[in-house]
Scaffold this motif. Structure first.
Motif, PDB file in Angstrom:
ATOM      1  N   PRO A 147       0.799  -1.212   0.000  1.00  0.00           N
ATOM      2  CA  PRO A 147       0.000   0.000   0.000  1.00  0.00           C
ATOM      3  C   PRO A 147       0.835   1.267   0.000  1.00  0.00           C
ATOM      4  CG  PRO A 147      -0.041  -1.041   2.167  1.00  0.00           C
ATOM      5  CD  PRO A 147       0.660  -1.983   1.270  1.00  0.00           C
ATOM      6  N   ASP A 148       2.112   1.253   0.592  1.00  0.00           N
ATOM      7  CA  ASP A 148       2.932   2.472   0.680  1.00  0.00           C
ATOM      8  C   ASP A 148       3.915   2.487  -0.475  1.00  0.00           C
ATOM      9  OD1 ASP A 148       1.729   3.228   3.029  1.00  0.00           O
ATOM     10  OD2 ASP A 148       3.132   2.003   4.226  1.00  0.00           O
ATOM     11  N   MET A 149       3.905   3.592  -1.221  1.00  0.00           N
ATOM     12  CA  MET A 149       4.817   3.792  -2.337  1.00  0.00           C
ATOM     13  C   MET A 149       6.018   4.614  -1.842  1.00  0.00           C
ATOM     14  SD  MET A 149       3.990   2.291  -5.092  1.00  0.00           S
ATOM     15  CE  MET A 149       2.562   1.423  -5.759  1.00  0.00           C
ATOM     16  N   ASP A 150       7.104   3.931  -1.445  1.00  0.00           N
ATOM     17  CA  ASP A 150       8.269   4.652  -0.979  1.00  0.00           C
ATOM     18  C   ASP A 150       9.179   4.977  -2.145  1.00  0.00           C
ATOM     19  OD1 ASP A 150       9.208   2.216  -1.685  1.00  0.00           O
ATOM     20  OD2 ASP A 150       9.789   1.585   0.347  1.00  0.00           O
TER      21      ASP A 150
ATOM     22  N   SER B  10       9.870  13.373  -2.268  1.00  0.00           N
ATOM     23  CA  SER B  10       9.209  13.976  -1.106  1.00  0.00           C
ATOM     24  C   SER B  10       8.477  12.877  -0.370  1.00  0.00           C
ATOM     25  CB  SER B  10       8.228  15.070  -1.565  1.00  0.00           C
ATOM     26  OG  SER B  10       7.494  15.546  -0.460  1.00  0.00           O
ATOM     27  N   GLN B  11       8.967  12.543   0.826  1.00  0.00           N
ATOM     28  CA  GLN B  11       8.356  11.460   1.587  1.00  0.00           C
ATOM     29  C   GLN B  11       6.983  11.855   2.086  1.00  0.00           C
ATOM     30  OE1 GLN B  11      10.809  10.091   4.794  1.00  0.00           O
ATOM     31  NE2 GLN B  11       9.463   8.350   5.294  1.00  0.00           N
ATOM     32  N   SER B  12       6.793  13.150   2.399  1.00  0.00           N
ATOM     33  CA  SER B  12       5.489  13.581   2.929  1.00  0.00           C
ATOM     34  C   SER B  12       4.392  13.489   1.871  1.00  0.00           C
ATOM     35  CB  SER B  12       5.606  15.017   3.457  1.00  0.00           C
ATOM     36  OG  SER B  12       5.994  15.896   2.388  1.00  0.00           O
ATOM     37  N   ARG B  13       4.781  13.799   0.653  1.00  0.00           N
ATOM     38  CA  ARG B  13       3.757  13.729  -0.408  1.00  0.00           C
ATOM     39  C   ARG B  13       3.788  12.390  -1.137  1.00  0.00           C
ATOM     40  NH1 ARG B  13       5.993  18.823  -1.470  1.00  0.00           N
ATOM     41  NH2 ARG B  13       7.011  18.003  -3.346  1.00  0.00           N
TER      42      ARG B  13
ATOM     43  N   GLU C 292       5.926  11.538  -3.465  1.00  0.00           N
ATOM     44  CA  GLU C 292       6.106  11.841  -4.877  1.00  0.00           C
ATOM     45  C   GLU C 292       7.579  11.770  -5.242  1.00  0.00           C
ATOM     46  OE1 GLU C 292       2.420  14.989  -5.652  1.00  0.00           O
ATOM     47  OE2 GLU C 292       4.502  15.693  -5.558  1.00  0.00           O
ATOM     48  N   LEU C 293       7.792  11.254  -6.443  1.00  0.00           N
ATOM     49  CA  LEU C 293       9.123  11.242  -7.028  1.00  0.00           C
ATOM     50  C   LEU C 293       9.124  12.240  -8.170  1.00  0.00           C
ATOM     51  CD1 LEU C 293      11.937   9.817  -7.073  1.00  0.00           C
ATOM     52  CD2 LEU C 293      10.993   8.329  -8.856  1.00  0.00           C
ATOM     53  N   VAL C 294      10.006  13.249  -8.086  1.00  0.00           N
ATOM     54  CA  VAL C 294      10.046  14.295  -9.103  1.00  0.00           C
ATOM     55  C   VAL C 294      11.349  14.138  -9.871  1.00  0.00           C
ATOM     56  CG1 VAL C 294       9.994  16.762  -9.561  1.00  0.00           C
ATOM     57  CG2 VAL C 294       8.677  15.811  -7.644  1.00  0.00           C
ATOM     58  N   VAL C 295      11.239  13.975 -11.197  1.00  0.00           N
ATOM     59  CA  VAL C 295      12.406  13.748 -12.037  1.00  0.00           C
ATOM     60  C   VAL C 295      12.463  14.846 -13.089  1.00  0.00           C
ATOM     61  CG1 VAL C 295      13.581  12.130 -13.569  1.00  0.00           C
ATOM     62  CG2 VAL C 295      12.172  11.273 -11.681  1.00  0.00           C
ATOM     63  N   ASP C 296      13.623  15.510 -13.156  1.00  0.00           N
ATOM     64  CA  ASP C 296      13.852  16.474 -14.210  1.00  0.00           C
ATOM     65  C   ASP C 296      14.406  15.693 -15.401  1.00  0.00           C
ATOM     66  OD1 ASP C 296      14.210  18.649 -15.747  1.00  0.00           O
ATOM     67  OD2 ASP C 296      15.926  19.468 -14.647  1.00  0.00           O
ATOM     68  N   VAL C 297      13.629  15.579 -16.481  1.00  0.00           N
ATOM     69  CA  VAL C 297      13.952  14.682 -17.582  1.00  0.00           C
ATOM     70  C   VAL C 297      14.060  15.462 -18.890  1.00  0.00           C
ATOM     71  CG1 VAL C 297      11.529  14.110 -17.988  1.00  0.00           C
ATOM     72  CG2 VAL C 297      13.304  12.534 -18.739  1.00  0.00           C
ATOM     73  N   ARG C 298      14.968  14.993 -19.747  1.00  0.00           N
ATOM     74  CA  ARG C 298      15.160  15.604 -21.072  1.00  0.00           C
ATOM     75  C   ARG C 298      15.082  14.485 -22.117  1.00  0.00           C
ATOM     76  NH1 ARG C 298      17.681  20.214 -22.948  1.00  0.00           N
ATOM     77  NH2 ARG C 298      18.271  20.756 -20.813  1.00  0.00           N
ATOM     78  N   ALA C 299      14.423  14.805 -23.288  1.00  0.00           N
ATOM     79  CA  ALA C 299      14.287  13.815 -24.362  1.00  0.00           C
ATOM     80  C   ALA C 299      14.376  14.524 -25.710  1.00  0.00           C
ATOM     81  CB  ALA C 299      12.967  13.071 -24.255  1.00  0.00           C
TER      82      ALA C 299
ATOM     83  N   ARG D  50      12.276  19.413 -22.532  1.00  0.00           N
ATOM     84  CA  ARG D  50      12.657  19.249 -21.138  1.00  0.00           C
ATOM     85  C   ARG D  50      11.420  19.468 -20.294  1.00  0.00           C
ATOM     86  NH1 ARG D  50      14.358  23.197 -17.731  1.00  0.00           N
ATOM     87  NH2 ARG D  50      14.741  24.596 -19.465  1.00  0.00           N
ATOM     88  N   GLY D  51      11.250  18.612 -19.273  1.00  0.00           N
ATOM     89  CA  GLY D  51      10.072  18.732 -18.414  1.00  0.00           C
ATOM     90  C   GLY D  51      10.294  18.100 -17.070  1.00  0.00           C
ATOM     91  N   ARG D  52       9.283  18.209 -16.201  1.00  0.00           N
ATOM     92  CA  ARG D  52       9.361  17.663 -14.853  1.00  0.00           C
ATOM     93  C   ARG D  52       8.336  16.565 -14.731  1.00  0.00           C
ATOM     94  NH1 ARG D  52       9.190  21.868 -10.117  1.00  0.00           N
ATOM     95  NH2 ARG D  52      11.243  22.278 -11.038  1.00  0.00           N
ATOM     96  N   LEU D  53       8.786  15.347 -14.486  1.00  0.00           N
ATOM     97  CA  LEU D  53       7.948  14.166 -14.338  1.00  0.00           C
ATOM     98  C   LEU D  53       7.700  13.932 -12.873  1.00  0.00           C
ATOM     99  CD1 LEU D  53       6.565  11.602 -15.489  1.00  0.00           C
ATOM    100  CD2 LEU D  53       8.794  10.468 -15.284  1.00  0.00           C
ATOM    101  N   THR D  54       6.418  13.943 -12.479  1.00  0.00           N
ATOM    102  CA  THR D  54       6.033  13.707 -11.085  1.00  0.00           C
ATOM    103  C   THR D  54       5.312  12.359 -11.014  1.00  0.00           C
ATOM    104  OG1 THR D  54       5.751  16.078 -10.714  1.00  0.00           O
ATOM    105  CG2 THR D  54       4.747  14.575  -9.127  1.00  0.00           C
ATOM    106  N   VAL D  55       5.832  11.456 -10.179  1.00  0.00           N
ATOM    107  CA  VAL D  55       5.280  10.115 -10.063  1.00  0.00           C
ATOM    108  C   VAL D  55       4.868   9.861  -8.632  1.00  0.00           C
ATOM    109  CG1 VAL D  55       5.671   7.652 -10.478  1.00  0.00           C
ATOM    110  CG2 VAL D  55       6.869   9.360 -11.891  1.00  0.00           C
TER     111      VAL D  55
END
Length: 434
Positions: A349-352, A381-384, A386-393, A426-431
């Motif tokens: 259930p927890d997405m670490d 961010s453990q509180s939210r 969320e994994l935030v990735v600055d990605v370029r393609a 270039r963008g910011r991927l939030t997972v």
């Protein structure tokens, strides 16, 4: 093969409406090729019907011949061409040619010529009696009723005469016909030989038909026909009865008679259809087809309703579990649930950070193998959760493919702050766990 039966009643009971079963007929049966297959003289109706039955004939076309003096020949000069208007004007056009109340006369329309329409007029009550006499025979159906003299072969520019004992039938190329006593033919010949002031004096051709015995008995009469000098008389011998001459002329279109079975005396409604024996089967098949289509349509509607209800029930259950998800609908709920189940089975259930990084790395491997994709920085961010990735393609499509792959795994993936540069996107991927 279609057969045609010609019947000619003999006096005195012909068409009197009384004791029609006792009426005697001369008759001849023709096949489609014009050959006489059977004939008889002075036979009862039952005898003729029995002959048809013995030969296995059904639906034979019956042609009734009545005495020529029963119907009157008229000419109607009507300028109209449409049948509706012609029939409306017909009684007024021939009224002066008929010596009885026009309302009591049945009018039958014939061919249109330069002089006008050829018309046959007969007393309405007499026509009803003739129709009753010829209609309803077993193994046959009434096709037409004609004045017998009207079936004589046409002699161009002149007259045709058929000797039949004490009577004689006559017909002209104008379509008129009449019957008279043979003794009066000489007087009629003088009338034919006297041209009108407008006519050029020429010989009028006359063809006389009869058996050799008739010619022998009528020697004096034939002499009268030839006497005036303006008649060109030619004799044509008959081997059998005059009815066969009339039937032969009609079958081979050598005459232009007027069918009396028209308007209220029409027999077209009684015409047998080749599909008539199959009508009950066709009706049953049509009913079965309609019922089958109705059942199939009803079942289709029922199953469609069942499917809609199941989809609504599935979405209702999903909304209870994920009330904040507005992107999922009945079309993709199965895929989303399967992704969430896989995610739940792998990470609980927890997405670490490790779990999110695992799925992101897997999708990165797939996308990077087909093009240039680079992670510049990774933040968690453990509180939210969320994994935030600055990605370029190379293109935005690569970023979108990465996001779609994560979404397909049941994760919540978004791309924000997209910047298109010359070297790519270039963008910011939030997972997150979804």
């Amino acid at each position: 093969m279609s057969y045609r039966l010609y019947v000619r009643p003999l006096p005195p009971n012909a068409g009197n409406g009384e004791d029609s079963d006792a009426c005697l007929f001369n008759w001849v049966l023709y096949d489609a090729s014009g050959d006489a297959q059977a004939q008889g003289t002075g036979d009862l109706r039952s005898t003729i019907e029995q002959t048809l039955s013995q030969n296995g004939l059904e639906d034979v076309l019956l042609v009734g011949l009545i005495p020529g003096d029963e119907a009157l020949f008229c000419v109607a000069d009507i300028p109209a061409k449409q049948s509706r208007f012609v029939n409306q004007a017909l009684p007024y056009a021939v009224e002066e040619q008929i010596a009885q109340d026009i309302e009591s006369v049945h009018l039958a329309l014939g061919l249109h010529t330069q002089e006008g329409y050829r018309v046959a007029a007969i007393d309405r009550d007499r026509m009803a009696q003739w129709l009753e006499l010829f209609n309803g025979w077993s193994h046959s159906r009434l096709e037409a009723i004609y004045p017998d003299a009207a079936l004589l072969p046409v002699t161009e520019g002149g007259w045709s005469v058929c000797l039949a004992g004490e009577s004689a039938m006559m017909a002209s190329d104008r379509g008129e016909w009449l019957s008279m006593q043979s003794a009066n033919l000489g007087m009629f010949a003088h009338t034919l030989a006297a041209p009108s002031p407008e006519d050029v004096v020429t010989e009028v051709p006359v063809v006389v038909y009869g058996t050799e015995s008739e010619f022998d008995e009528q020697q004096a009469l034939l002499g009268e026909l030839m006497a005036p000098g303006l008649l060109s008389v030619r004799r044509e011998g008959l081997e059998l009865m005059p009815l066969e001459l009339l039937a032969h002329a009609h079958h081979n279109h050598l005459c232009r008679p007027i069918n009396l079975c028209q308007r209220e005396f029409s027999v077209k409604d009684g015409k047998a259809s080749p599909l008539k024996p199959w009508k009950p089967l066709i009706a049953v098949a049509a009913v079965w087809f309609v019922v089958q289509v109705a059942v199939e349509a009803g079942m289709g509607f029922y199953y469609q309703q069942q499917a809609d209800d199941l989809r609504q029930q599935a979405m209702a259950v999903y909304r209870e579990s994920f009330p904040g998800d507005r992107r999922t609908h009945a079309g993709n709920v199965r895929r989303v649930v399967e992704g969430q189940l896989r995610t739940a089975g792998s990470g609980g259930p927890d997405m670490d950070f490790v779990t999110l990084m695992k799925y992101t790395g897997q999708q990165y491997s797939k996308v990077a193998s087909t093009g240039s994709v680079t992670f510049n920085s990774i933040n968690y961010s453990q509180s939210r959760g969320e994994l935030v990735v600055d990605v370029r393609a190379e293109t935005y499509d690569r970023l979108s493919a990465l996001r779609n792959g994560l979404t397909g795994q049941g994760l919540d993936a978004k791309i924000g702050s997209v910047v298109n540069e010359s070297s790519g996107a270039r963008g910011r991927l939030t997972v997150s766990g979804g």
